[in-house]
Scaffold this motif. Sequence first.
Motif, PDB file in Angstrom:
ATOM      1  N   CYS A  34       0.838  -1.199   0.000  1.00 18.97           N
ATOM      2  CA  CYS A  34       0.000   0.000   0.000  1.00 18.97           C
ATOM      3  C   CYS A  34       0.875   1.252   0.000  1.00 18.97           C
ATOM      4  N   MET A 185      -1.400  -0.845  -4.240  1.00 20.03           N
ATOM      5  CA  MET A 185      -2.592  -0.017  -4.070  1.00 20.03           C
ATOM      6  C   MET A 185      -2.249   1.331  -3.435  1.00 20.03           C
ATOM      7  N   SER A 187      -3.894   4.119  -1.191  1.00 18.42           N
ATOM      8  CA  SER A 187      -5.029   4.150  -0.268  1.00 18.42           C
ATOM      9  C   SER A 187      -4.861   5.265   0.762  1.00 18.42           C
TER      10      SER A 187
END
Length: 221
Positions: A34, A185, A187
Amino acid sequence: MNLVEIKNLNFSYPTKANTLKNISFNVKKGKFTCIVGENGSGKSTLIKCILGLNKDYTGEIIRQCKMGYLPQKSEIQAHFPATIEEVVFSGTIANNLKSIFYRKEDKENANEVMKKLGIYDIRKKSFADLSGGQQQRVLIARSLCTTKDLIVLDEPTNGLDPSIANQIYMLLDSLKKSEELTILMVSHDIERALKYADNVVELSNGEITFNGTTQEYELKN
């Protein structure tokens, strides 16, 4: 094994100086990484450099695999006039650029992906008629039809109810474990990122302020 290696990456938009500064980290095979940070910290810009959408950077990005991409919801036409099936099938286009027709094996793969993600039985429904969470599930399926190696997601749970956002994270975690999928990702949801991700890259003002495991990040904070 590293699927992506970023070395001393620097990037600026024409109207801004030093949007990304000396970025270096690796995306490890089979891991959920992330990228977190405040709005404007350079997260989405970094993703676009990794994907090759931003090209005028200095430094080096070594890509060892094909990547599927799910952009921010604001960049997706939510009212796109297509069925679920058509949206998912479109993810196979990059695998067969020589033909305007879908190959049999691509259709079979797309059907299997839709079954795994629980959208096969509604595949004839319009994409525009789906809830936000269902649309994200369809777009994840589309990404998986492009590649089974690495999917890149930019704020996939933005604007979703907390319970639906949690379902998306659980789905990605399940795919990582069952399909050995690598996930990168962006986020803003630090709480869920720490619950499901293996590694965290934190950005602030275009620079990395942390790069390590979620456990190390929790100890730091």
